[in-house]
Enzyme design. Structure first.
Site, PDB file in Angstrom:
ATOM      1  N   GLY A 137      37.288 -72.843 -36.970  1.00 46.48           N
ATOM      2  CA  GLY A 137      36.296 -72.966 -38.023  1.00 46.48           C
ATOM      3  C   GLY A 137      36.277 -74.327 -38.686  1.00 46.48           C
ATOM      4  O   GLY A 137      35.204 -74.903 -38.909  1.00 46.48           O
ATOM      5  N   LYS A 177      41.709 -72.990 -37.159  1.00 48.70           N
ATOM      6  CA  LYS A 177      41.639 -74.114 -36.222  1.00 48.70           C
ATOM      7  C   LYS A 177      40.234 -74.302 -35.661  1.00 48.70           C
ATOM      8  O   LYS A 177      39.751 -75.435 -35.535  1.00 48.70           O
ATOM      9  CB  LYS A 177      42.629 -73.878 -35.075  1.00 48.70           C
ATOM     10  CG  LYS A 177      44.080 -73.937 -35.490  1.00 48.70           C
ATOM     11  CD  LYS A 177      45.008 -73.587 -34.352  1.00 48.70           C
ATOM     12  CE  LYS A 177      44.944 -72.116 -33.994  1.00 48.70           C
ATOM     13  NZ  LYS A 177      45.998 -71.697 -33.050  1.00 48.70           N
ATOM     14  N   HIS A 207      35.094 -63.734 -19.763  1.00 47.93           N
ATOM     15  CA  HIS A 207      35.527 -65.126 -19.585  1.00 47.93           C
ATOM     16  C   HIS A 207      37.018 -65.254 -19.851  1.00 47.93           C
ATOM     17  O   HIS A 207      37.767 -65.848 -19.074  1.00 47.93           O
ATOM     18  CB  HIS A 207      34.726 -66.032 -20.531  1.00 47.93           C
ATOM     19  CG  HIS A 207      35.327 -67.372 -20.794  1.00 47.93           C
ATOM     20  ND1 HIS A 207      36.398 -67.548 -21.654  1.00 47.93           N
ATOM     21  CD2 HIS A 207      35.016 -68.604 -20.331  1.00 47.93           C
ATOM     22  CE1 HIS A 207      36.726 -68.824 -21.696  1.00 47.93           C
ATOM     23  NE2 HIS A 207      35.903 -69.488 -20.904  1.00 47.93           N
ATOM     24  N   ASN A 208      37.483 -64.671 -20.957  1.00 53.93           N
ATOM     25  CA  ASN A 208      38.895 -64.780 -21.296  1.00 53.93           C
ATOM     26  C   ASN A 208      39.772 -63.989 -20.339  1.00 53.93           C
ATOM     27  O   ASN A 208      40.896 -64.391 -20.038  1.00 53.93           O
ATOM     28  CB  ASN A 208      39.121 -64.326 -22.737  1.00 53.93           C
ATOM     29  CG  ASN A 208      38.700 -65.376 -23.742  1.00 53.93           C
ATOM     30  OD1 ASN A 208      37.785 -66.160 -23.479  1.00 53.93           O
ATOM     31  ND2 ASN A 208      39.340 -65.411 -24.892  1.00 53.93           N
ATOM     32  N   GLU A 262      40.132 -66.119 -17.420  1.00 55.30           N
ATOM     33  CA  GLU A 262      41.051 -67.189 -17.823  1.00 55.30           C
ATOM     34  C   GLU A 262      42.509 -66.744 -17.646  1.00 55.30           C
ATOM     35  O   GLU A 262      43.346 -67.505 -17.163  1.00 55.30           O
ATOM     36  CB  GLU A 262      40.761 -67.544 -19.272  1.00 55.30           C
ATOM     37  CG  GLU A 262      41.661 -68.550 -19.934  1.00 55.30           C
ATOM     38  CD  GLU A 262      41.342 -68.639 -21.416  1.00 55.30           C
ATOM     39  OE1 GLU A 262      42.188 -68.212 -22.224  1.00 55.30           O
ATOM     40  OE2 GLU A 262      40.238 -69.106 -21.765  1.00 55.30           O
ATOM     41  N   LYS A 314      31.946 -63.353 -23.289  1.00 55.37           N
ATOM     42  CA  LYS A 314      33.117 -64.148 -23.685  1.00 55.37           C
ATOM     43  C   LYS A 314      34.422 -63.400 -23.396  1.00 55.37           C
ATOM     44  O   LYS A 314      35.421 -63.999 -22.989  1.00 55.37           O
ATOM     45  CB  LYS A 314      33.020 -64.493 -25.173  1.00 55.37           C
ATOM     46  CG  LYS A 314      34.240 -65.239 -25.740  1.00 55.37           C
ATOM     47  CD  LYS A 314      34.542 -66.537 -24.980  1.00 55.37           C
ATOM     48  CE  LYS A 314      35.481 -67.463 -25.723  1.00 55.37           C
ATOM     49  NZ  LYS A 314      36.750 -66.886 -26.126  1.00 55.37           N
ATOM     50  N   ARG A 349      52.374 -61.013 -19.276  1.00 55.94           N
ATOM     51  CA  ARG A 349      52.564 -61.498 -20.651  1.00 55.94           C
ATOM     52  C   ARG A 349      53.356 -60.493 -21.476  1.00 55.94           C
ATOM     53  O   ARG A 349      54.236 -60.865 -22.260  1.00 55.94           O
ATOM     54  CB  ARG A 349      51.211 -61.791 -21.299  1.00 55.94           C
ATOM     55  CG  ARG A 349      50.478 -62.945 -20.646  1.00 55.94           C
ATOM     56  CD  ARG A 349      49.270 -63.380 -21.453  1.00 55.94           C
ATOM     57  NE  ARG A 349      48.527 -64.434 -20.771  1.00 55.94           N
ATOM     58  CZ  ARG A 349      47.655 -65.222 -21.352  1.00 55.94           C
ATOM     59  NH1 ARG A 349      47.390 -65.087 -22.649  1.00 55.94           N
ATOM     60  NH2 ARG A 349      47.005 -66.153 -20.670  1.00 55.94           N
ATOM     61  N   LEU A 366      38.115 -70.919 -42.051  1.00 59.61           N
ATOM     62  CA  LEU A 366      38.415 -72.330 -41.796  1.00 59.61           C
ATOM     63  C   LEU A 366      39.751 -72.490 -41.067  1.00 59.61           C
ATOM     64  O   LEU A 366      40.563 -73.341 -41.398  1.00 59.61           O
ATOM     65  CB  LEU A 366      38.438 -73.119 -43.110  1.00 59.61           C
ATOM     66  CG  LEU A 366      37.103 -73.208 -43.852  1.00 59.61           C
ATOM     67  CD1 LEU A 366      37.296 -73.828 -45.227  1.00 59.61           C
ATOM     68  CD2 LEU A 366      36.086 -74.000 -43.039  1.00 59.61           C
ATOM     69  N   SER A 421      33.631 -70.628 -26.529  1.00 56.17           N
ATOM     70  CA  SER A 421      34.707 -71.074 -25.649  1.00 56.17           C
ATOM     71  C   SER A 421      34.893 -72.588 -25.780  1.00 56.17           C
ATOM     72  O   SER A 421      33.930 -73.320 -25.978  1.00 56.17           O
ATOM     73  CB  SER A 421      34.388 -70.727 -24.194  1.00 56.17           C
ATOM     74  OG  SER A 421      35.416 -71.197 -23.337  1.00 56.17           O
TER      75      SER A 421
END
Length: 300
Positions: A12, A10, A173-174, A177, A170, A269, A8, A120
């Site tokens: 979830g 952000k 995809h990231n 990104e 995915k 980064r 649970l 996403s």
């Protein structure tokens, strides 16, 4: 459909709210029981343990995992003595695709169905409709199409292929990104350094009216400028990353495909930890806008 939901955070918490809105009966568990108590206020049945969660689900059970990739094996190992053949586990987090392939084989040998679902859209997408990329056995995916449809924006879900394919798509995809964000950040750093005293909010606005680079990312940068100011003084110039860019670079090496843009953005980064910059502030601000990642400058 009644399903169990584990995790649970952000993503979830918001996804469970959407499931309730769509009429699902949800039993939820999280190690932090405070979050369980909070989600119970919305009509969810909270569980104080995985054993309780499993006991409250009808057979065949459906259990959605939304935990960090480091925790998935632990959660599955704790679930296995509690669940039965014919049950289904869906991993909706960002797991390395090779781990998802392995988990699928291990679970299939025990008669447990497994789907890897790359999600996403960040916390906002989890609440208002995400983009979901699913891997696993096609017949299992078909059985859960209505679930993915209800969690997604219109036409925002699809079957990618066998086990691991959802998390692989995915992951890439990231990685993409990373590169897109890096280009935007570098470009706006050049704009800010120019002698024209540009209004960067106006620039983001004009870029986002049918220019070639119109995008949600540019829109989120406008939101960040409006919230924090164009100098982004409150925002850290050291940019964190969560792994998927690195995994994409490693996959490129595995397949003999050069990915210099993605690799360069990853290196930026890493180097930003010692060399913070305005470019890094833009990246941190973007991460905060779409993923609610921590972006504030650390007090010295």
């Amino acid at each position: 459909m009644k399903l169990g939901y584990i995790g649970l955070g952000k993503m979830g918490f918001n996804m469970v709210e959407r499931l309730l809105e769509k009429g699902y009966d949800v039993v939820a568990y999280n190690r932090n029981q405070g979050l369980v108590r909070e989600i119970e206020k919305y009509g969810v049945k909270g569980a104080d343990s995985l054993k309780t969660l499993v006991s409250l689900l009808p057979k065949p059970r459906t259990i959605w995992l939304m935990v960090s990739h480091q925790a998935v094996d632990t959660v599955i190992s704790e679930l296995l003595p509690l669940i039965d053949k014919g049950d289904t586990i869906i991993d909706g987090g960002n797991s390395p695709y090779k781990d998802s392939i392995r988990r699928s084989r291990e679970l299939e040998a025990k008669g447990i169905d497994f789907l890897d679902a790359g999600v996403s859209g960040g916390p906002g997408g989890a609440r208002r409709g995400a983009c979901i990329m699913v891997g696993g056995r096609k017949e299992t995916f078909d059985r859960y199409q209505s679930l993915f449809r209800d969690l997604s924006v219109d036409q925002g879900y699809g079957y990618m292929g066998p086990a691991g394919a959802g998390h692989f798509v995915k992951m890439v995809h990231n990685g993409i990104e990373y590169g897109m964000m890096q280009a935007i950040a570098e470009g706006f750093a050049v704009l800010k350094a120019s002698p024209f005293n540009l209004n960067l909010i106006n620039v983001t606005d004009i870029y986002n009216h049918k220019s070639v680079i119109e995008s949600r990312l540019v829109g989120w940068l406008k939101d960040a400028y409006e919230k924090y100011g164009e100098g982004l003084e409150q925002i850290s110039g050291s940019v964190a990353h969560t792994g998927e860019g690195l995994w994409t670079v490693e996959a490129g090496r595995d397949f003999g495909v050069p990915v210099p843009i993605i690799e360069g953005s990853l290196n930026f980064r890493n180097e930003s930890q010692k060399k913070p910059s305005y470019t890094g502030q833009i990246l941190s601000a973007l991460r905060n806008q779409f993923g609610q990642h921590e972006a504030a400058k650390k007090e010295k």
